[in-house]
Design a protein around this motif. Structure first.
Motif, mmCIF file in Angstrom:
data_model
loop_
_atom_site.group_PDB
_atom_site.id
_atom_site.type_symbol
_atom_site.label_atom_id
_atom_site.label_comp_id
_atom_site.label_asym_id
_atom_site.label_seq_id
_atom_site.Cartn_x
_atom_site.Cartn_y
_atom_site.Cartn_z
ATOM 1 N N CYS A 257 -28.339 0.355 35.507
ATOM 2 C CA CYS A 257 -26.797 -0.395 36.470
ATOM 3 C C CYS A 257 -26.139 -1.165 35.180
ATOM 4 C CB CYS A 257 -27.664 -1.194 37.050
ATOM 5 S SG CYS A 257 -26.050 -1.478 38.596
ATOM 6 N N ARG A 258 -24.725 -0.568 36.401
ATOM 7 C CA ARG A 258 -23.387 -1.055 34.774
ATOM 8 C C ARG A 258 -22.970 -1.976 35.597
ATOM 9 N NH1 ARG A 258 -18.773 1.395 31.543
ATOM 10 N NH2 ARG A 258 -18.193 -1.232 30.995
ATOM 11 N N ILE A 259 -22.599 -3.439 35.066
ATOM 12 C CA ILE A 259 -22.000 -4.218 36.339
ATOM 13 C C ILE A 259 -20.984 -4.621 35.536
ATOM 14 C CG2 ILE A 259 -22.114 -7.302 36.325
ATOM 15 C CD1 ILE A 259 -24.763 -5.935 37.504
ATOM 16 N N TYR A 260 -19.978 -5.219 36.435
ATOM 17 C CA TYR A 260 -18.378 -5.005 36.254
ATOM 18 C C TYR A 260 -17.897 -6.657 36.805
ATOM 19 C CZ TYR A 260 -18.163 0.397 35.033
ATOM 20 O OH TYR A 260 -17.961 1.675 34.955
ATOM 21 N N TYR A 261 -17.128 -7.454 35.878
ATOM 22 C CA TYR A 261 -16.472 -8.023 36.261
ATOM 23 C C TYR A 261 -14.440 -8.445 36.123
ATOM 24 C CZ TYR A 261 -17.859 -9.050 31.299
ATOM 25 O OH TYR A 261 -18.145 -9.714 29.910
ATOM 26 N N PRO A 262 -14.091 -9.454 36.127
ATOM 27 C CA PRO A 262 -13.114 -9.010 36.420
ATOM 28 C C PRO A 262 -12.125 -8.682 34.474
ATOM 29 C CG PRO A 262 -12.696 -10.723 37.756
ATOM 30 C CD PRO A 262 -14.405 -10.264 37.173
ATOM 31 N N GLU A 263 -11.294 -7.796 34.458
ATOM 32 C CA GLU A 263 -11.255 -7.953 32.722
ATOM 33 C C GLU A 263 -10.037 -8.817 32.981
ATOM 34 O OE1 GLU A 263 -9.394 -4.003 32.390
ATOM 35 O OE2 GLU A 263 -10.660 -3.671 33.540
ATOM 36 N N ASP A 264 -8.939 -9.391 33.856
ATOM 37 C CA ASP A 264 -8.101 -9.543 33.516
ATOM 38 C C ASP A 264 -7.515 -10.924 35.089
ATOM 39 O OD1 ASP A 264 -6.843 -7.110 35.512
ATOM 40 O OD2 ASP A 264 -4.984 -7.383 34.601
ATOM 41 N N VAL A 265 -7.186 -11.606 35.532
ATOM 42 C CA VAL A 265 -6.913 -12.397 36.766
ATOM 43 C C VAL A 265 -6.032 -13.267 37.165
ATOM 44 C CG1 VAL A 265 -9.008 -12.867 37.067
ATOM 45 C CG2 VAL A 265 -7.162 -14.783 35.005
ATOM 46 N N MET A 266 -5.198 -13.130 37.938
ATOM 47 C CA MET A 266 -3.821 -13.734 38.576
ATOM 48 C C MET A 266 -4.503 -15.334 38.838
ATOM 49 S SD MET A 266 -2.480 -10.933 38.548
ATOM 50 C CE MET A 266 -1.249 -11.694 39.664
ATOM 51 N N GLU A 276 0.355 -16.294 38.693
ATOM 52 C CA GLU A 276 0.340 -15.300 36.969
ATOM 53 C C GLU A 276 -0.327 -14.444 36.449
ATOM 54 O OE1 GLU A 276 1.923 -17.509 32.794
ATOM 55 O OE2 GLU A 276 1.001 -18.793 34.389
ATOM 56 N N GLU A 277 -0.077 -13.344 36.023
ATOM 57 C CA GLU A 277 -1.505 -12.585 35.398
ATOM 58 C C GLU A 277 -1.514 -13.243 33.953
ATOM 59 O OE1 GLU A 277 -0.580 -8.194 33.143
ATOM 60 O OE2 GLU A 277 0.560 -8.249 35.324
ATOM 61 N N LYS A 278 -3.369 -13.190 34.037
ATOM 62 C CA LYS A 278 -3.709 -13.234 32.386
ATOM 63 C C LYS A 278 -4.912 -12.412 32.191
ATOM 64 C CE LYS A 278 -2.259 -18.231 32.015
ATOM 65 N NZ LYS A 278 -2.671 -19.663 31.619
ATOM 66 N N ARG A 279 -4.551 -12.076 30.932
ATOM 67 C CA ARG A 279 -5.762 -11.411 30.723
ATOM 68 C C ARG A 279 -7.038 -12.984 30.677
ATOM 69 N NH1 ARG A 279 -6.597 -6.327 30.020
ATOM 70 N NH2 ARG A 279 -8.102 -6.826 28.053
ATOM 71 N N PRO A 294 -4.179 -6.710 37.583
ATOM 72 C CA PRO A 294 -4.422 -5.230 37.736
ATOM 73 C C PRO A 294 -4.354 -4.425 37.370
ATOM 74 C CG PRO A 294 -2.132 -6.062 36.741
ATOM 75 C CD PRO A 294 -3.168 -7.291 37.058
ATOM 76 N N ASN A 295 -4.882 -4.202 35.663
ATOM 77 C CA ASN A 295 -6.012 -3.982 34.573
ATOM 78 C C ASN A 295 -7.825 -3.664 35.882
ATOM 79 O OD1 ASN A 295 -4.601 -3.064 32.395
ATOM 80 N ND2 ASN A 295 -4.812 -5.150 31.594
#
Length: 393
Positions: A257-266, A276-279, A294-295
Motif C-alpha cells: 500500500c502506497r503512503i502519500y504525504y505533502p510534498e509542498d505546503v502553505m 505562503e507556498e513552500k516546499r 499546489p504540487n
C-alpha cells in the motif's frame, strides 16, 4: 440482519423507530437538518405501509437527568415541518407511559417520546428499561447507525424482547461502508486527515491491508513530515507517535500500500496570517503549516483520477479560514467531478468533512456521505458495532 423493507405485511403495525436526532441546537432551534433529512425516507416508507410510529431518540449528554435545554421538543417540531405531518410529543417520564396511552386518537400516526438519556437506564443498557420500551411497539426498527456503536438500551438490549429490523438509512450506510471496505473496485484510495494520528491509527492499520493508496493530510501529516526529518516549525503535532508512524510505513510495505504525504505546503507565521507556498524542505522555525500546496494537490488529483473507490475522512488543512481551504476544496471538487463519470464510488465522513461538503455545495455529489461520527470510524477500524450485532442475533 433483517431489513424493514423485506417485511411483507406492515399494515396497522406499531413500529418502535430508533432514530439519531442528536442535532445541534441553538436557542431552542435546530441549526443543521442533515441528520433529520437522512431519516425521512424511512418515515415515508412506514407511513405508506399504514403503520403507526413511535420515535425513540436522544440529544446531547444530560447524564441521566432532565435538562430542559436538551428536550427533543424543538427537534420534533422541526421534523414535523420537514415531513409535513403532525407528530404528537410526549414529554412525561417514559416509565409513566404505557402501551395503552399511545394512539388513543385514531388520527395519530406518529408519536415521539422525550430524550431517552434523561433516564440513566438508557446508557446502562438496562434490561428492565429495554423491556419497558419494547412494549410500545409490535416491531423495532433501528435506523440510527450513528448510535449503533453504543451498547445502550434502545440500541442493544431492546432487541431481546421484540422482533427487530434495520431501517432504510442504516441499510444504506452499511451498504456504502461495505463498498469501501470489502466489496470495492480497485484502485482504492483513502484520504485521511485530522489533528491526531493516534486517533486514526486503527483505521489506517485496517485499511492498509486492503487499500492501494493512503493519503495523509491535515495536522497528522505534520508528524509524518517530522518523522521523515523535515522541520515543521511551530505547526500542530502530536507527541510520542514515532513508533506509530514507523508501524504505518512497515505495514504499508508488507501489504503493498502506497503512503502519500505533502510534498509542498502553505504556511504562515500566524493562524490568521497570509499564506505562503513552500516546499517541505524550506520550512522555517516560526512557520505554521496550515494547508497542502499546489504540487500536493496535483498529486492527489492524479491519484483520484486513477481510483475506482475513494474514502475521504478529514480536511487537508485549516479550512475554517478560506485562505487555507484550497487543498480541501480541491479534493472535494475533484472527487465530485470524477463521480459525474459514474466511474468512481465515493464515500465521505467525519464532522469537519460533512461541514465542508455542505459549505461548498457538493454534499450530493458523493455516492454516500456519513454523518455517523464515532460509529463510522469504528466500522472503518474493523470493529463489530453492538447495534449491528444485536440486529444480526
Amino acid at each position: 440482519m433483517k431489513s424493514i423493507k423485506d417485511l411483507k405485511d406492515l399494515n396497522d403495525k406499531k413500529v418502535l423507530l430508533r432514530l439519531d436526532l442528536n442535532v445541534p441546537l441553538k436557542d431552542g432551534k435546530v441549526t443543521d437538518n442533515t441528520r433529520i433529512d437522512k431519516i425521512v425516507p424511512t418515515i415515508d416508507f412506514l407511513l405508506k405501509q399504514n403503520t403507526k410510529i413511535v420515535i425513540l431518540s436522544h440529544v446531547g449528554r444530560p447524564g441521566g437527568k432532565i435538562v430542559n435545554g436538551l428536550s427533543l421538543k424543538p427537534i420534533c417540531l422541526k421534523l414535523e415541518n420537514i415531513i409535513n405531518k403532525k407528530i404528537k410529543f410526549l414529554s412525561k417520564n417514559i416509565y409513566e407511559i404505557h402501551d395503552s396511552d399511545l394512539f388513543k386518537d385514531g388520527s395519530e400516526k406518529i408519536i415521539m417520546l422525550e430524550n431517552l438519556r434523561f433516564l440513566k437506564e438508557e446508557e446502562e443498557n438496562n434490561e428492565k428499561f429495554s423491556k419497558h420500551l419494547s412494549n410500545f411497539g409490535d416491531i423495532y426498527v433501528n435506523d440510527a447507525f450513528s448510535c449503533s456503536h453504543r451498547a445502550h438500551s434502545s440500541i442493544d438490549k431492546i432487541t431481546k424482547f421484540i422482533p427487530s429490523y434495520s431501517g432504510l438509512q442504516l441499510d444504506t450506510e452499511i451498504y456504502a461502508l461495505e463498498k469501501i471496505t470489502s466489496d470495492f473496485k480497485k484502485p482504492v484510495t483513502c484520504i485521511i486527515g485530522g489533528s491526531k494520528i493516534s486517533s486514526k491509527i486503527n483505521i489506517i492499520r485496517n485499511l492498509i491491508k486492503k487499500f492501494n493508496n493512503i493519503i495523509i493530510v491535515g495536522g497528522m501529516a505534520n508528524n509524518i513530515l517530522e518523522y521523515k526529518g523535515y522541520n515543521i516549525g511551530k505547526s500542530i503535532k502530536e507527541m510520542r507517535v514515532e513508533n506509530i508512524i514507523k508501524d504505518i510505513f512497515e505495514l504499508s510495505i508488507t501489504h503493498d500500500c502506497r503512503i502519500y504525504y505533502p510534498e509542498d505546503v502553505m504556511v504562515s507565521k500566524e493562524i490568521n496570517g497570509s499564506p505562503e507556498e513552500k516546499r517541505i524542505n524550506e520550512i522555517s522555525d516560526d512557520d505554521l503549516i496550515l494547508d497542502i500546496g499546489p504540487n500536493s494537490i496535483n498529486t492527489i488529483n492524479s491519484i483520484i483520477e486513477k481510483s475506482k473507490t475513494i474514502l475521504w475522512n478529514g480536511p487537508a488543512g485549516y479550512f475554517e479560514n478560506p485562505k487555507f481551504a484550497r487543498g480541501s476544496l480541491a479534493i472535494g471538487k475533484k472527487i465530485a467531478e470524477k463521480n459525474k463519470s459514474n466511474n468512481l464510488f465515493s464515500v465521505a465522513g467525519g464532522g469537519d468533512t460533512v461541514f465542508l461538503l455542505n459549505k461548498i455545495g457538493i454534499f450530493n455529489n458523493f455516492n454516500f456521505v456519513s454523518t455517523a461520527g464515532g460509529a463510522f470510524l469504528e466500522y472503518l477500524e474493523g470493529k463489530e458495532l453492538p447495534g449491528i450485532k444485536a440486529l444480526k442475533q
